[in-house]
Write a protein that holds these residues in place. Structure first.
Motif, PDB file in Angstrom:
ATOM      1  N   VAL A 236       0.846  -1.193   0.000  1.00 51.83           N
ATOM      2  CA  VAL A 236       0.000   0.000   0.000  1.00 51.83           C
ATOM      3  C   VAL A 236       0.882   1.244   0.000  1.00 51.83           C
ATOM      4  CG1 VAL A 236      -1.738   1.303   1.296  1.00 51.83           C
ATOM      5  CG2 VAL A 236      -1.839  -1.193   1.251  1.00 51.83           C
ATOM      6  N   ALA A 237       0.724   2.085  -1.036  1.00 51.02           N
ATOM      7  CA  ALA A 237       1.512   3.317  -1.112  1.00 51.02           C
ATOM      8  C   ALA A 237       0.657   4.488  -0.660  1.00 51.02           C
ATOM      9  CB  ALA A 237       1.996   3.546  -2.542  1.00 51.02           C
ATOM     10  N   VAL A 238       1.192   5.270   0.280  1.00 53.36           N
ATOM     11  CA  VAL A 238       0.462   6.421   0.809  1.00 53.36           C
ATOM     12  C   VAL A 238       1.268   7.674   0.504  1.00 53.36           C
ATOM     13  CG1 VAL A 238      -0.505   7.460   2.870  1.00 53.36           C
ATOM     14  CG2 VAL A 238      -0.224   4.978   2.764  1.00 53.36           C
ATOM     15  N   ASN A 239       0.662   8.636  -0.179  1.00 47.09           N
ATOM     16  CA  ASN A 239       1.366   9.869  -0.473  1.00 47.09           C
ATOM     17  C   ASN A 239       1.153  10.862   0.669  1.00 47.09           C
ATOM     18  OD1 ASN A 239       2.322  12.264  -1.372  1.00 47.09           O
ATOM     19  ND2 ASN A 239       1.233  12.220  -3.330  1.00 47.09           N
ATOM     20  N   CYS A 240       2.166  10.993   1.526  1.00 47.44           N
ATOM     21  CA  CYS A 240       2.010  11.842   2.723  1.00 47.44           C
ATOM     22  C   CYS A 240       1.782  13.296   2.344  1.00 47.44           C
ATOM     23  CB  CYS A 240       3.242  11.747   3.623  1.00 47.44           C
ATOM     24  SG  CYS A 240       3.510  10.083   4.237  1.00 47.44           S
ATOM     25  N   GLY A 241       2.251  13.704   1.160  1.00 47.02           N
ATOM     26  CA  GLY A 241       2.043  15.089   0.746  1.00 47.02           C
ATOM     27  C   GLY A 241       0.647  15.318   0.191  1.00 47.02           C
TER      28      GLY A 241
ATOM     29  N   ILE B 153       7.685  11.397   2.521  1.00 46.54           N
ATOM     30  CA  ILE B 153       7.612  11.449   3.983  1.00 46.54           C
ATOM     31  C   ILE B 153       7.991  12.826   4.515  1.00 46.54           C
ATOM     32  CG2 ILE B 153       9.957  10.502   4.255  1.00 46.54           C
ATOM     33  CD1 ILE B 153       7.077   9.626   6.587  1.00 46.54           C
ATOM     34  N   SER B 154       8.844  13.562   3.766  1.00 49.54           N
ATOM     35  CA  SER B 154       9.253  14.897   4.233  1.00 49.54           C
ATOM     36  C   SER B 154       8.061  15.842   4.324  1.00 49.54           C
ATOM     37  CB  SER B 154      10.301  15.487   3.290  1.00 49.54           C
ATOM     38  OG  SER B 154       9.716  15.676   2.017  1.00 49.54           O
ATOM     39  N   GLU B 155       6.966  15.510   3.638  1.00 50.16           N
ATOM     40  CA  GLU B 155       5.801  16.396   3.632  1.00 50.16           C
ATOM     41  C   GLU B 155       4.888  16.181   4.843  1.00 50.16           C
ATOM     42  OE1 GLU B 155       5.802  18.797   1.195  1.00 50.16           O
ATOM     43  OE2 GLU B 155       7.748  17.786   0.978  1.00 50.16           O
ATOM     44  N   ALA B 156       5.161  15.148   5.632  1.00 52.60           N
ATOM     45  CA  ALA B 156       4.328  14.917   6.816  1.00 52.60           C
ATOM     46  C   ALA B 156       4.595  16.023   7.840  1.00 52.60           C
ATOM     47  CB  ALA B 156       4.647  13.549   7.412  1.00 52.60           C
ATOM     48  N   SER B 157       3.536  16.606   8.379  1.00 50.80           N
ATOM     49  CA  SER B 157       3.714  17.690   9.351  1.00 50.80           C
ATOM     50  C   SER B 157       4.297  17.139  10.650  1.00 50.80           C
ATOM     51  CB  SER B 157       2.373  18.338   9.654  1.00 50.80           C
ATOM     52  OG  SER B 157       1.593  17.433  10.406  1.00 50.80           O
ATOM     53  N   LEU B 158       4.784  18.023  11.507  1.00 55.72           N
ATOM     54  CA  LEU B 158       5.363  17.569  12.765  1.00 55.72           C
ATOM     55  C   LEU B 158       4.349  16.791  13.596  1.00 55.72           C
ATOM     56  CD1 LEU B 158       7.555  20.686  13.504  1.00 55.72           C
ATOM     57  CD2 LEU B 158       8.404  18.359  13.148  1.00 55.72           C
ATOM     58  N   ALA B 159       3.078  17.213  13.533  1.00 57.90           N
ATOM     59  CA  ALA B 159       2.039  16.505  14.283  1.00 57.90           C
ATOM     60  C   ALA B 159       1.858  15.084  13.731  1.00 57.90           C
ATOM     61  CB  ALA B 159       0.728  17.269  14.203  1.00 57.90           C
ATOM     62  N   MET B 160       1.892  14.968  12.401  1.00 59.42           N
ATOM     63  CA  MET B 160       1.775  13.634  11.788  1.00 59.42           C
ATOM     64  C   MET B 160       2.988  12.779  12.145  1.00 59.42           C
ATOM     65  SD  MET B 160       0.660  14.587   7.929  1.00 59.42           S
ATOM     66  CE  MET B 160      -0.682  15.695   7.528  1.00 59.42           C
ATOM     67  N   GLN B 161       4.150  13.437  12.186  1.00 61.29           N
ATOM     68  CA  GLN B 161       5.374  12.687  12.486  1.00 61.29           C
ATOM     69  C   GLN B 161       5.299  12.025  13.860  1.00 61.29           C
ATOM     70  OE1 GLN B 161       8.820  15.215  11.863  1.00 61.29           O
ATOM     71  NE2 GLN B 161       7.911  16.052  10.006  1.00 61.29           N
ATOM     72  N   VAL B 162       4.692  12.721  14.819  1.00 61.27           N
ATOM     73  CA  VAL B 162       4.565  12.151  16.166  1.00 61.27           C
ATOM     74  C   VAL B 162       3.747  10.865  16.087  1.00 61.27           C
ATOM     75  CG1 VAL B 162       3.632  12.513  18.474  1.00 61.27           C
ATOM     76  CG2 VAL B 162       4.682  14.420  17.244  1.00 61.27           C
ATOM     77  N   LYS B 163       2.657  10.905  15.294  1.00 57.67           N
ATOM     78  CA  LYS B 163       1.785   9.735  15.196  1.00 57.67           C
ATOM     79  C   LYS B 163       2.483   8.573  14.494  1.00 57.67           C
ATOM     80  CE  LYS B 163      -2.206  12.243  16.119  1.00 57.67           C
ATOM     81  NZ  LYS B 163      -2.573  13.575  15.647  1.00 57.67           N
TER      82      LYS B 163
ATOM     83  N   LEU C  40       5.422   4.958   2.860  1.00 61.12           N
ATOM     84  CA  LEU C  40       5.102   6.333   3.248  1.00 61.12           C
ATOM     85  C   LEU C  40       5.863   7.224   2.276  1.00 61.12           C
ATOM     86  CD1 LEU C  40       5.497   5.837   7.105  1.00 61.12           C
ATOM     87  CD2 LEU C  40       3.354   5.882   5.790  1.00 61.12           C
ATOM     88  N   ASP C  41       5.181   7.573   1.191  1.00 65.76           N
ATOM     89  CA  ASP C  41       5.828   8.300   0.109  1.00 65.76           C
ATOM     90  C   ASP C  41       5.848   9.783   0.451  1.00 65.76           C
ATOM     91  OD1 ASP C  41       7.128   8.519  -2.252  1.00 65.76           O
ATOM     92  OD2 ASP C  41       5.460   7.931  -3.534  1.00 65.76           O
TER      93      ASP C  41
END
Ligand SMILES: Nc1ncnc2c1ncn2[C@@H]1O[C@H](COP(=O)(O)OP(=O)(O)OP(=O)(O)O)[C@@H](O)[C@H]1O
Ligand SMILES: [Mg+2]
Length: 442
Positions: A194-199, A242-252, A239-240
């Motif tokens: 499963v590919a997820v585009n974090c951006g 991945i640099s686009e994940a916000s800091l809040a998402m990164q915690v999760k 997690l494609d």
């Protein structure tokens, strides 16, 4: 006799399903059925299906979602989309989402059979080109350069472990293909990729998309839904971007990596997930951590195994091979006999710097296949920017006065700057030489 092809029929109307089942079985196909996308996804997990015939408009989850699921997880399954509400946009969307063919209700048996045959034939053609030029375990990755051999080694190493993998490389270098290759060469290959585009996921939906939600978690949550992590259970998630994940998402995400468990939105009960995690980025993620844009602890959790996708300009020797491979695949899509590149055109392509990497090469070949009418692609068929950079590199673009100025300077240097001697060698008088030197600014 060849084994009969298995077809999965998906339609929310049980009558339509039965009609299609009977027709296709009468043609010798093995037929499986499903009346919802959720059911279809389950069937695909266990059965060896060659073609999915799916309705587009269905309550809850529509046919487009199923097509996307198939394209993301099963390269070798053909899709025939059926709709009772034809629109041009719908047809284009179906083809883009990955349908081989598109059929409008009502249709005759003959129309159905020929659409089924065409879908299967298309798929076999692409499979043949794949096996002709590449080994199946490379999942479509082409290349023989030392840089690509290193990538294949890294894929093999990553596939034999369960560690988290970080794939880094410029845009269009094949990062997603690398993640797929790791999955399909691993012990998890039978389970979903499963590919997820974090951006691409809005911040507000990130949690519900990734971790799912329970009925009533928020207004609009009319039923309990699985998130990407559950869909990927026993398989691999990418997690494609991945640099686009916000800091809040990164915690999760950090919590999933540490605890290997998730909580559905609206539920406090954690659920264990067994998912191999891969992440991809075209940014320098370490640099992001230094700038405070990316959590350092998450970076180290992700960066257990690193795979670097090399840009095309660092593996120019792969360009002819890639170009030929892509020409084969794309020509078959357009039902054309693949044209050839002239030696000169290939040389120009090798010299080019390819800022968009393999994706740019792929786009070029799409355009050339659609527009080129002859059997051979020559230099004039290539885009002007590419021809221009080639002439700059080959040294054949200098004007006569540039050549003259360089020669004058060379001669002058060879005689230690003595202008009268230089003038003699050049066959001009001192005044003319002075003129020439003044013009070139020496
Ligand atoms: N080595 C390769 N052999 C064959 N095709 C390739 C190769 N590398 C990339 N491609 C093709 O190039 C296109 C871009 O690849 P992919 O989507 O994996 O790149 P990416 O690195 O994820 O790019 P982005 O950072 O923009 O998301 C795809 O269509 C893929 O099939
Ligand atoms: Mg990508």
């Amino acid at each position: 006799m060849e084994k009969p092809e298995t077809i999965l029929v998906v339609d929310d109307s049980a009558d339509t399903v039965e009609m299609l089942r009977r027709n296709l079985a009468s043609r010798g196909f093995a037929v499986l059925t499903a009346t919802s996308v959720t059911q279809a996804v389950k069937v695909l997990e266990t059965a060896q299906v060659g073609l999915v015939v799916t309705d587009i408009k269905m309550p809850d989850i529509d046919g487009f979602s199923l097509m996307r699921h198939i394209r993301e997880n099963y390269k070798a399954i053909a899709v025939l989309a059926i709709t009772g509400f034809p629109t041009i946009d719908g047809a284009i969307r179906a083809m883009k989402t990955g349908a081989e063919e598109y059929l409008i209700k009502p249709f005759t048996d003959e129309e159905l059979f020929s659409a089924v045959d065409r879908s299967l034939r298309r798929l076999r053609l692409t499979q043949r080109t794949h096996t002709r030029t590449i080994m199946p375990e490379r999942c479509g990755l082409v290349g023989e350069s030392p840089a690509m051999m290193a990538v294949f080694d890294a894929i093999a190493r990553a596939a034999s472990s369960t560690a988290t993998v970080l794939i880094q490389g410029e845009s269009g270098t094949g990062k997603e293909l690398i993640a797929r290759a790791i999955h399909y060469n691993s012990a998890r290959a039978r389970f979903p990729f499963v590919a997820v585009n974090c951006g691409g996921i809005p911040e507000s939906l990130f949690e519900s998309e990734l971790f799912g939600y329970v009925k009533g978690a928020f207004s609009g949550a009319t039923s309990t839904r699985a998130g990407f992590f559950q869909t990927a259970d026993r398989g691999t998630i990418l997690l494609d971007e991945i640099s686009e994940a916000s800091l809040a998402m990164q915690v999760k995400l950090l919590r999933v990596l540490q605890e290997r468990e998730i909580s559905l939105l609206g539920s406090s009960k954690p659920i264990k997930v067994d998912v191999r995690i891969t992440a991809a980025t075209n940014r320098d993620l370490y640099d992001h951590t230094l700038k405070g844009l990316f959590r350092e602890d998450l970076f180290y959790r992700l960066n257990v195994i690193t795979v670097s996708a090399p840009p095309l300009r660092e593996r120019q020797e792969d360009i002819p091979l890639l170009a030929e491979h892509l020409l084969g695949v794309i020509s078959e899509k357009y039902d054309r006999r693949p044209p050839r590149f002239s030696e000169e055109a290939l040389e120009v392509m090798r010299q080019y710097s390819w800022p968009g990497n393999v994706r740019e090469l792929e786009n070029l070949i799409h355009r050339l296949t659609a527009m080129c009418t002859s059997d051979i692609i020559e230099i004039p068929d290539l885009p002007p920017s590419m021809r221009f950079s080639a002439t700059c590199n080959s040294g054949l673009s200098r004007t006569l006065s540039q050549v003259e100025a360089e020669y004058v300077r060379d001669v002058l240097a060879s005689v230690g700057g003595n202008k009268s001697t230089a003038a003699k060698i050049l066959g001009v008088d001192r005044k003319t030489l002075r003129e020439k030197l003044r013009k070139t600014g020496d």
